[in-house]
Motif scaffolding. Structure first.
Motif, PDB file in Angstrom:
ATOM      1  N   SER A  70     -14.915  -1.242   0.438  1.00 11.66           N
ATOM      2  CA  SER A  70     -15.329   0.095  -0.015  1.00 11.66           C
ATOM      3  C   SER A  70     -14.171   0.791  -0.729  1.00 11.66           C
ATOM      4  O   SER A  70     -14.361   1.448  -1.767  1.00 11.66           O
ATOM      5  N   ASP A  71     -12.965   0.646  -0.189  1.00 16.85           N
ATOM      6  CA  ASP A  71     -11.780   1.227  -0.841  1.00 16.85           C
ATOM      7  C   ASP A  71     -11.505   0.539  -2.168  1.00 16.85           C
ATOM      8  O   ASP A  71     -11.116   1.193  -3.149  1.00 16.85           O
ATOM      9  N   LEU A  95      -7.081  -7.049   1.588  1.00 14.39           N
ATOM     10  CA  LEU A  95      -7.095  -6.626   2.988  1.00 14.39           C
ATOM     11  C   LEU A  95      -8.523  -6.431   3.499  1.00 14.39           C
ATOM     12  O   LEU A  95      -8.724  -5.883   4.584  1.00 14.39           O
ATOM     13  N   ASN A  96      -9.486  -6.867   2.692  1.00 17.57           N
ATOM     14  CA  ASN A  96     -10.915  -6.814   3.046  1.00 17.57           C
ATOM     15  C   ASN A  96     -11.414  -5.382   3.231  1.00 17.57           C
ATOM     16  O   ASN A  96     -12.328  -5.124   4.010  1.00 17.57           O
ATOM     17  N   ARG A  97     -10.802  -4.447   2.499  1.00 17.56           N
ATOM     18  CA  ARG A  97     -11.275  -3.060   2.497  1.00 17.56           C
ATOM     19  C   ARG A  97     -12.125  -2.875   1.245  1.00 17.56           C
ATOM     20  O   ARG A  97     -11.699  -2.277   0.253  1.00 17.56           O
ATOM     21  N   ASP A 128       0.832  -1.196   0.000  1.00 20.59           N
ATOM     22  CA  ASP A 128       0.000   0.000   0.000  1.00 20.59           C
ATOM     23  C   ASP A 128       0.869   1.250   0.000  1.00 20.59           C
ATOM     24  O   ASP A 128       0.660   2.179  -0.788  1.00 20.59           O
ATOM     25  N   GLN A 169     -20.481  -6.903  -1.375  1.00 21.31           N
ATOM     26  CA  GLN A 169     -21.128  -5.831  -0.629  1.00 21.31           C
ATOM     27  C   GLN A 169     -22.650  -5.901  -0.690  1.00 21.31           C
ATOM     28  O   GLN A 169     -23.325  -4.985  -0.229  1.00 21.31           O
ATOM     29  N   ASP A 172      -6.611  -3.590  -1.745  1.00 23.72           N
ATOM     30  CA  ASP A 172      -7.730  -3.271  -0.850  1.00 23.72           C
ATOM     31  C   ASP A 172      -8.639  -4.479  -0.667  1.00 23.72           C
ATOM     32  O   ASP A 172      -9.083  -4.771   0.448  1.00 23.72           O
ATOM     33  N   ARG A 173      -8.885  -5.171  -1.756  1.00 27.45           N
ATOM     34  CA  ARG A 173      -9.763  -6.347  -1.692  1.00 27.45           C
ATOM     35  C   ARG A 173      -9.118  -7.432  -0.833  1.00 27.45           C
ATOM     36  O   ARG A 173      -9.793  -8.080  -0.020  1.00 27.45           O
TER      37      ARG A 173
END
Length: 370
Positions: free
Chosen positions: A118-119, A114-116, A81, A154, A111-112
């Motif tokens: 929305s990011d 790291l389970n983020r 990151d 989501q 991001d995906r």
């Protein structure tokens, strides 16, 4: 005079080399394009203190290439990151859409991972903006497909359908029949989650016909699974079971995770059909598999759901309340009517003492579960 000119040309050439891109970064980019990821990493690791010894553009490209290499090796982490940020900033501000999109695409996958989610959605959408009017149908397919994946995660099912349809357009423009079929399956899945079963069935059947016409038989197991899920929701368990069996038959034996999940589907379908012996057979397959112990927590929760469903919806499977784990097969009484567990040895016992049928069962009296 000629000597002076020659010296001037040599000096000018030297200035071009010193002001031009770093040869190691150029080589690393070439190796990455040729899928020589390990070799590219070796070359980039030879660059000492890249932040200080490379130009801004070279460092941005170095950061992007190193991040892409880590992504290919499925080793994205929080450190990536930090590495990606200068690449995103430089190429976004410089207007270099080709590299900016690649940096954002890599960031979205980070991001995906790291389970983020929305990011990840925002990163994929920003990448999509840089792809507009690019004619890069390959990448348009990939970004839209992954946007659909994130939307499904989501629970934004309309978005799943919308982006999967964009992926289908890109696949058709690309002339890639495999991509086309995957997009058709994705659209069907989106409609399935929206409970728009007629549309889900339309696209699943379109995927089936396309798989045969376009010679992409590797898609058939996924298509059969989709069809099975649709018919199950339409209240046709027999037809659903037929497609689930076809899906299992086409999967290699080593595909144990997917096969096990389909056994769970068969458990439910046999229960709906009232074929309780068969349902229990697959119940045992599901809960006794060592794979379940290695799956992430959501799958463990799914296992508990299967067990509880088996207990409460099918013939009652007597259950060890204290251990929260199924008791041995020989200790379980299966009948085609509700059971009342009258008594048992003790809460730590590995088996119940007696289970007898009880007409007019009271609420809460079936308590073979903790």
């Amino acid at each position: 005079m000629r000597l002076k000119s020659l010296i001037g040309i040599i000096l000018w050439g030297g200035m071009l080399v010193s002001c031009g891109p770093d040869n190691r970064v150029v080589l690393a980019e070439k190796l990455m394009a040729e899928k020589e990821t390990d070799s590219a990493i070796v070359v980039m690791n030879e660059i000492k203190e890249p932040l200080h010894n490379l130009s801004k553009r070279d460092y941005a490209l170095y950061a992007l290439l190193m991040s892409e290499a880590v992504h290919r090796k499925q080793q994205l982490n929080a450190a990536t990151d930090t590495l990606l940020l200068p690449a995103i900033k430089y190429f976004s501000q410089s207007g270099d859409s080709f590299y900016a999109e690649r940096a954002l695409y890599c960031k979205a996958h980070l991001d995906r991972r790291l389970n983020r989610m929305s990011d990840a959605m925002q990163s994929f959408l920003k990448a999509l903006l840089f792809l507009q009017n690019s004619g890069n149908h390959e990448q348009l397919y990939r970004v839209n497909t992954w946007l659909g994946v994130v939307c499904l995660n989501q629970e934004e099912y309309s978005g799943k359908v919308r982006y999967s349809k964009e992926a289908l357009k890109a696949a058709l423009d690309l002339g890639n029949m495999f991509y086309k079929n995957m997009a058709l399956c994705d659209i069907s899945t989106g409609y399935l989650f929206l409970n728009q079963l007629d549309s889900a069935l339309y696209y699943a059947q379109a995927a089936y016909e396309a798989a045969l016409a376009d010679s992409v038989p590797q898609q058939l197991p996924f298509i059969y699974t989709n069809l099975g899920s649709i018919y199950s929701q339409q209240g046709e368990p027999a037809k659903a079971l037929d497609y689930i069996n076809k899906s299992i038959a086409l999967r290699p034996a080593k595909d144990t995770v997917r096969i096990l999940s389909l056994y769970g589907v068969k458990l439910e379908l046999f229960g709906k059909l009232g074929q309780y012996d068969s349902a229990y057979h697959y119940f045992q397959k599901v809960i006794s598999s060592p794979i379940l112990l290695r799956w992430p927590m959501p799958i463990i929760i799914w296992r508990k759901y299967i067990i509880r469903w088996a207990v409460l919806q099918m013939p009652i499977l007597c259950y060890n309340a204290s251990l929260n784990y199924p008791i041995p097969y020989a200790s379980i009484v299966i009948l085609r009517k509700p059971l009342h567990c009258k008594s048992f040895t003790n809460t730590n016992s590995s088996r119940w003492k007696t289970c007898i049928g009880a007409p007019g069962l009271r609420k809460g009296s079936v308590m073979c579960i903790g």
